[in-house]
Scaffold this active site. Structure first.
Site, PDB file in Angstrom:
ATOM      1  N   ARG A   1       0.852  -1.194   0.000  1.00 38.57           N
ATOM      2  CA  ARG A   1       0.000   0.000   0.000  1.00 38.57           C
ATOM      3  C   ARG A   1       0.884   1.239   0.000  1.00 38.57           C
ATOM      4  O   ARG A   1       1.882   1.287   0.712  1.00 38.57           O
ATOM      5  CB  ARG A   1      -0.876  -0.006   1.250  1.00 38.57           C
TER       6      ARG A   1
ATOM      7  N   GLU B   1      -9.185   7.884   5.089  1.00 37.76           N
ATOM      8  CA  GLU B   1      -9.916   8.051   6.363  1.00 37.76           C
ATOM      9  C   GLU B   1     -10.856   9.242   6.297  1.00 37.76           C
ATOM     10  O   GLU B   1     -10.704  10.230   7.012  1.00 37.76           O
ATOM     11  CB  GLU B   1      -8.932   8.175   7.529  1.00 37.76           C
TER      12      GLU B   1
ATOM     13  N   GLU C   1      -5.933  -0.416   7.426  1.00 40.35           N
ATOM     14  CA  GLU C   1      -4.887   0.083   8.325  1.00 40.35           C
ATOM     15  C   GLU C   1      -5.081  -0.559   9.680  1.00 40.35           C
ATOM     16  O   GLU C   1      -6.170  -0.479  10.259  1.00 40.35           O
ATOM     17  CB  GLU C   1      -4.971   1.605   8.506  1.00 40.35           C
TER      18      GLU C   1
END
Ligand SMILES: *[C@@H]1O[C@H](CO)[C@@H](O)[C@H](O)[C@H]1NC(C)=O
Ligand SMILES: *[C@@H]1O[C@H](CO)[C@@H](O)[C@H](O)[C@H]1NC(C)=O
Ligand SMILES: *[C@@H]1O[C@H](CO)[C@@H](O)[C@H](O)[C@H]1NC(C)=O
Ligand SMILES: *[C@@H]1O[C@H](CO)[C@@H](O)[C@H](O)[C@H]1NC(C)=O
Ligand SMILES: *[C@@H]1O[C@H](CO)[C@@H](O)[C@H](O)[C@H]1NC(C)=O
Length: 386
Positions: free
Chosen positions: A75, A165, A287
């Site tokens: 990532r 996020e 995450e």
């Protein structure tokens, strides 16, 4: 009358079905086991190295050590126009080419910012328009150009997250949202700016397809994956503001142990399972991490949301194993991946926590700024059958 009642009850399902189904099984059942290695090049450029303790401290690239430990995906976060170039387009193309050559799948995480974007901050890139329509058109063009640059470099992206996020939206202030503004109605908080900007970003992906960029999985990433109320109301508000469920393929969540005691395994399970039933889309924990060391040296020790798991290298292994098990048990086989955040960040080991160190290498700072990272046994967290 009975028929009418039946129809009404069935309507939401019927309405949701086509878009859900069109995405449902396009992506097989591949399970992504990723590490975020965004800072690796910065470390290497200043001379840091990694040693494999399973091979007599042989110096090896971090991704080789993590690959032996089961990693199949890398990532990478991308910033628009960062000061030093770090995490910018060229920086990413270089890392992505290298990881692809070694057989890893790639997941690109758009921050839509020149630096960090998270629930506390989503700063607009310098020079981007400050009114909605021009901003939407800029973000669309940026997504297209970025993806086309990857295509031209011969890089395939398996996953692309539009925003990082984005619980509080992205591209502030126009894309700011807060689902808690009027707790009684998901529709009350104003998602219309975010909806416009998200649709524009998504249109940028389609533009890239038309320019030859090959099919990717488009993800929305919201933190606090353990909070089913947040997740349901957030996606509900997005859809209510005109973003069709077909506009994203994957639901990505963050899940950290040290930001609050509600981040329990039971809450994560409930949240992911509920989202799977409701949206029928692949889900990934994109995450997570767990401290190897947390001794209160600099900050009060935050309680783990799963206090039976020690802050230790063994604890890292236990935590991630459990997260993988929960994701793999999501209904309809929709649990598709787990990604560990920045396991090799030798000079930023706290990874945003109040603990000392949540990475997977034991740093030796004696030659600062050149740092040596000795692999911990937790580098094997993604190994089958451990
Ligand atoms: C590897 O390096 C570590 C840290 O310096 C040391 O403790 C360990 O004994 C070394 N292992 C081998 C096999 O040399
Ligand atoms: C919601 O935000 C949009 C765009 O930012 C704005 O035009 C609109 O007036 C807002 N609606 C409400 C009810 O505040
Ligand atoms: C979960 O999310 C909702 C919606 O944002 C929020 O109101 C609530 O406080 C959150 N729960 C916890 C325990 O933080
Ligand atoms: C880590 O080192 C790099 C390269 O020297 C530097 O750019 C970065 O700011 C450092 N990070 C921390 C947290 O010290
Ligand atoms: C270290 O990581 C945190 C995020 O966990 C970030 O906020 C901070 O800026 C990083 N430090 C540097 C110097 O990059």
């Amino acid at each position: 009358m009975r028929f009418f009642t039946f129809l009404c009850a069935a309507l939401p399902l019927v309405a949701a079905a086509p878009s859900s189904n069109s995405n449902q099984d396009n992506f097989g059942s591949y399970f992504y086991k990723g590490h975020d290695l965004s800072s690796l090049k910065t470390l290497e450029d200043t001379g840091s190295i990694f040693k494999d303790t399973a091979r007599n401290n042989k110096t090896r690239p971090a991704e080789d050590i993590l690959g032996d430990g089961g990693m199949n995906t890398v990532r990478l976060r991308i910033w628009v126009n960062p000061e030093s170039g770090t995490n910018g387009l060229q920086y990413n193309l270089e890392l992505a080419k290298r990881f692809q050559k070694k057989g890893y799948k790639l997941y690109l995480d758009f921050h839509f910012s020149d630096s960090w974007a998270d629930p506390q901050k989503q700063p607009l890139p310098a020079g981007w328009p400050t009114t909605l329509k021009p901003l939407a058109s800029t973000v669309r063009g940026y997504v297209k150009d970025t993806l086309v640059a990857f295509k031209k470099a011969g890089i395939k992206l398996d996953l692309v997250s539009l925003g990082n996020e984005i619980r509080h939206g992205m591209l502030w202030p126009l894309g700011y949202v807060d689902i808690d503004i009027q707790p009684d109605s998901a529709l009350a908080s104003n998602f219309s700016g975010l909806a416009t900007l998200y649709k524009a970003a998504r249109a940028g992906v389609d533009d890239a397809y038309r320019a030859g960029f090959s099919k990717t999985q488009v993800m929305i990433h919201v933190d606090n994956g353990w909070n089913v109320t947040l997740q349901q109301r957030w996606y509900g508000a997005l859809v209510a503001n005109g973003v069709p469920t077909s506009a994203w393929d994957v639901i990505g969540v963050s899940f950290y142990p040290f930001y609050g005691t509600s981040a329990t395994f039971d809450n994560l399970k409930n949240s992911l399972n509920t989202l799977a039933r409701q949206y029928r889309k692949p889900l990934q924990v994109v995450e997570t991490d767990y401290p190897a060391i947390c001794n209160g040296q600099w900050n009060p020790i935050p309680e783990s949301s799963e206090p039976s798991i020690p802050y230790s290298v063994d604890g890292q292994l236990i935590w991630v194993k459990k997260v993988i098990d929960i994701v793999k048990a999501v209904p309809y086989g929709l649990g598709r991946g787990v990604h560990y955040w920045e396991p090799a960040w030798l000079n930023n080991t706290s990874l945003g926590s109040d603990c000392n160190d949540a990475i997977l290498f034991q740093p030796d700072y004696s030659g600062w700024p050149v740092t040596v990272g000795y692999s911990r046994k937790s580098v094997n967290m993604f190994k089958e059958g451990r």
